[in-house]
Scaffold this active site. Sequence first.
Site, PDB file in Angstrom:
ATOM      1  N   LYS A 102     -11.339  -0.293  -1.563  1.00 31.08           N
ATOM      2  CA  LYS A 102     -11.484   1.150  -1.737  1.00 31.08           C
ATOM      3  C   LYS A 102     -10.791   1.520  -3.042  1.00 31.08           C
ATOM      4  O   LYS A 102      -9.947   0.762  -3.542  1.00 31.08           O
ATOM      5  CB  LYS A 102     -10.945   1.910  -0.544  1.00 31.08           C
ATOM      6  N   ASP A 159      -5.514   2.536  -3.930  1.00 28.76           N
ATOM      7  CA  ASP A 159      -6.832   2.465  -3.290  1.00 28.76           C
ATOM      8  C   ASP A 159      -7.169   3.682  -2.426  1.00 28.76           C
ATOM      9  O   ASP A 159      -8.330   3.900  -2.098  1.00 28.76           O
ATOM     10  CB  ASP A 159      -7.025   1.143  -2.521  1.00 28.76           C
ATOM     11  N   ARG A 160      -6.177   4.490  -2.069  1.00 23.36           N
ATOM     12  CA  ARG A 160      -6.490   5.695  -1.281  1.00 23.36           C
ATOM     13  C   ARG A 160      -6.634   6.917  -2.182  1.00 23.36           C
ATOM     14  O   ARG A 160      -6.109   6.917  -3.300  1.00 23.36           O
ATOM     15  CB  ARG A 160      -5.379   5.985  -0.278  1.00 23.36           C
ATOM     16  N   SER A 197       0.807  -1.227   0.000  1.00 20.89           N
ATOM     17  CA  SER A 197       0.000   0.000   0.000  1.00 20.89           C
ATOM     18  C   SER A 197       0.836   1.271   0.000  1.00 20.89           C
ATOM     19  O   SER A 197       1.644   1.475  -0.886  1.00 20.89           O
ATOM     20  CB  SER A 197      -0.977  -0.033   1.178  1.00 20.89           C
ATOM     21  N   HIS A 198       0.689   2.084   1.027  1.00 18.28           N
ATOM     22  CA  HIS A 198       1.342   3.397   1.077  1.00 18.28           C
ATOM     23  C   HIS A 198       2.714   3.347   1.748  1.00 18.28           C
ATOM     24  O   HIS A 198       3.338   4.381   1.951  1.00 18.28           O
ATOM     25  CB  HIS A 198       0.432   4.371   1.808  1.00 18.28           C
ATOM     26  N   ASP A 206      -2.445   6.470  -3.624  1.00 20.34           N
ATOM     27  CA  ASP A 206      -1.305   5.885  -2.918  1.00 20.34           C
ATOM     28  C   ASP A 206      -0.593   4.797  -3.732  1.00 20.34           C
ATOM     29  O   ASP A 206      -0.887   4.600  -4.911  1.00 20.34           O
ATOM     30  CB  ASP A 206      -1.748   5.336  -1.554  1.00 20.34           C
ATOM     31  N   ASP A 264      -0.689   1.570  -4.106  1.00 22.21           N
ATOM     32  CA  ASP A 264      -1.442   0.540  -4.838  1.00 22.21           C
ATOM     33  C   ASP A 264      -2.773   1.057  -5.376  1.00 22.21           C
ATOM     34  O   ASP A 264      -3.586   0.273  -5.871  1.00 22.21           O
ATOM     35  CB  ASP A 264      -1.663  -0.680  -3.950  1.00 22.21           C
TER      36      ASP A 264
HETATM   37  C1  G1P Z   1      -5.288   2.305   9.046  1.00 14.13           C
HETATM   38  C2  G1P Z   1      -6.505   3.189   8.889  1.00 14.13           C
HETATM   39  C3  G1P Z   1      -7.706   2.357   8.483  1.00 14.13           C
HETATM   40  C4  G1P Z   1      -7.389   1.577   7.196  1.00 14.13           C
HETATM   41  C5  G1P Z   1      -6.108   0.780   7.398  1.00 14.13           C
HETATM   42  C6  G1P Z   1      -5.678   0.084   6.106  1.00 14.13           C
HETATM   43  O1  G1P Z   1      -5.514   1.332  10.059  1.00 14.13           O
HETATM   44  O2  G1P Z   1      -6.790   3.879  10.085  1.00 14.13           O
HETATM   45  O3  G1P Z   1      -8.817   3.189   8.293  1.00 14.13           O
HETATM   46  O4  G1P Z   1      -8.444   0.716   6.864  1.00 14.13           O
HETATM   47  O5  G1P Z   1      -5.043   1.649   7.823  1.00 14.13           O
HETATM   48  O6  G1P Z   1      -5.435   1.003   5.070  1.00 14.13           O
HETATM   49  P1  G1P Z   1      -4.993   1.477  11.590  1.00 14.13           P
HETATM   50  O7  G1P Z   1      -3.504   1.687  11.534  1.00 14.13           O
HETATM   51  O8  G1P Z   1      -5.672   2.690  12.162  1.00 14.13           O
HETATM   52  O9  G1P Z   1      -5.409   0.198  12.260  1.00 14.13           O
HETATM   53 ZN    ZN Z   2      -3.333   1.364  -0.418  1.00 10.04          ZN
END
Ligand code: G1P
Ligand code: ZN
Length: 544
Positions: free
Chosen positions: A377, A282-283, A113-114, A278, A280
Amino acid sequence: MSVLHVSTQPFEGQKPGTSGLRKKVTVFQQPNYLHNFVQSIFDSLEGFKGTTLVVGGDGRYYNREAVQIILKMAAANGFGRVLVGRGGILSTPAASCVIRKHGAYGGIVLSASHNPGGPHEDFGIKYNIGNGGPAPEKVTEAMFARSRAISAYHITDAADVDLDTVGKRALDGMTVEVIDSVADYAELMERLFDFDRIRALLASPGYRIAFDAMSAVTGPYARAILEGRLGAPAGSVMRADPLEDFGGGHPDPNLVYAHDLVELMYREGGPEFGAASDGDGDRNMILGHQFFVTPSDSLAVLAANATVAPGYAKGLAGIARSMPTSAAADRVAAKLGIDCYETPTGWKFFGTLLDAGRATLCGEESFGTGSDHVREKDGLWAVLFWLNVLAARRQSVADIVREHWRTYGRNYYSRHDYEGIDSAAAEELMDTLRRQTGTLVGKKLGAYDVASADDFAYTDPVDGSVTTKQGIRVGFSDGSRIVYRLSGTGTEGATLRVYIERYEPDPSRHDDDPQVALADLITIARDLAEIERRTGRPKPTVIT
Ligand code: G1P
Ligand code: ZN
C-alpha cells in the site's frame, strides 16, 4: 577482510506476523538475534548468488545498525549487489518500487510501521520477494522453521559502509550501491500522475495544502515531491524531518494521532487539502477543509475518478478490497462493469490479483490504499492521486465526496475496536457467534432482517489457495452489515474489531454523523455478541 562463520543457537518466537518480525528494540539488540533471523531469511531462499538485494527502512531507532549487519551478512552469503537507500532510508512503497524497477531478487524492509520507535519501542524486519511484495506465507513459514534450527550465520568482518553518500563501494566482493532514497519513487509518481496539472492547482491563488509526515519516513519524499517537483510552498509538509523516535509520537495517520493537522484543517480559512502518512509511508489519511474522508470512501472516489490520472487513463481492470472495508467501491465497480474482489484482511492477499492483472486498485478500511504500481500500500501515492483528481475537477474535497454519495449512495461506516481484552473471552465470543451463523438467517434483529450469516472463507481466484475463519459476517436484507473479527497484529491480549455498515441511497440523509446513522446497528452488534457481558467493556476503546 574475511568471512566469519559464527556459531549460534535458535531464539524462541522468531515467527513473522502479518507484516514481518516485530519486537521491541531491546529484543533485537540481543547478541545474534537479528543475525539469526537474517540468516534464516537467506537460508530459506534459493539461487540468489550474485543477484541484487534491496535494503532500507523507515529510519527508526536501530535502523542504521541493522542495515550494517544486513550488508555484511549479504556479502558473506554471496549476494552480488545491494541497493540501499541513503542513510539506510527507504519507505515501504519505495522499497517495493526499487525492487521492481531494478529487477532485484528481493528486499529486506526494516520497519514496525505505525508503532512507536525509540530505544524502548518497536523495531521490525520483513522480507519482500521479487515482485516487490511481502513474502507469501509459505516463504515466511520456511524462515520461521529455519530460525528454530539455526546453528551458524555468515558475516564479513569488514568495516562499516558509508551510507550517507550516494555511490558504489565494495564490500568483501559485493557491491554496495547507496542510492537516492526518493529518486526512483518520485520518477514513478511522475509517470502515474499529471504533475503539470497538479502544479497549476497548487499555484492557484490562496490554494493551500498540508501534509503531516509525522516525523517519519515520508518527510523527505513529500518535501521532494510536493514542495520540490510540484511547487507547494515550503512548510506545506509538517513534521518533515524523520526522527528515530518519531518525536515521541505514534506515527499513525488518524484523527487522534495527527491532531495538529486535524486542528489546522478544521480551522476557519484552513487549507483545502490535508493528508498524513505513517511511520514507513504505506498508510494514508485524506482530509478536505473541515472534512474527513473515510478510507473506504477514498478508495471508491479514486476508482470512480481514476481515468483523470495518466497512469490509469486506460481504465481499471478490477478493484479489490478487504472484506471488512465498506462496499462503496463495489458500487463503482458495478457501474464501471469491472470485477470487485473481496479478500481477507491484510495486504498480502492483493498480490496475486495485482500480478495476474485482475485488479488495478485495492484498499483496506485501515487507511491503506494502493494499486498495481508497486506491491505495497502507498500513502503518498494516494495523496498524489487525490491531488490529481482535485486538479482535474477543481472542486473541494467535500463537494467531490458529496457528489459521489449522490451518484452512488452513501455507505455509512464505522469500526469499533475493543483493545486488550481477555484472549479466552474473545475466542469464546467469536466461537459463539460462529455457532450462531447457522440459525440467524430469517431472524429479525431490531428492525433488520438477517439475510446471511457466515464465517468468511476465501479462495484465491488466481492460485486457488484457501483461507478460512476470516471474520463473522451478518448481512441484512437492506444491504447493511455487521462484521466481527479478532486483530492479527496485536501484542497484548486480544483486540475485537466490530465493523458496522449501512447503505443510504437517499441524498437528503447523507449528512448525518455516522455514529448516529448507525446507532441501531451498533446496538444490535453489541447485543448479538454480548460484548459487555463477555469482555466487561461497556464501550469500545477506539472508534474510527
Ligand atoms: C490491521 C488492519 C489491516 C492491515 C494490518 C497491517 O490488521 O486491520 O487492515 O492490513 O493492520 O497494517 P489487524 O490488526 O486488524 O489484524
Ligand atoms: Zn505502515
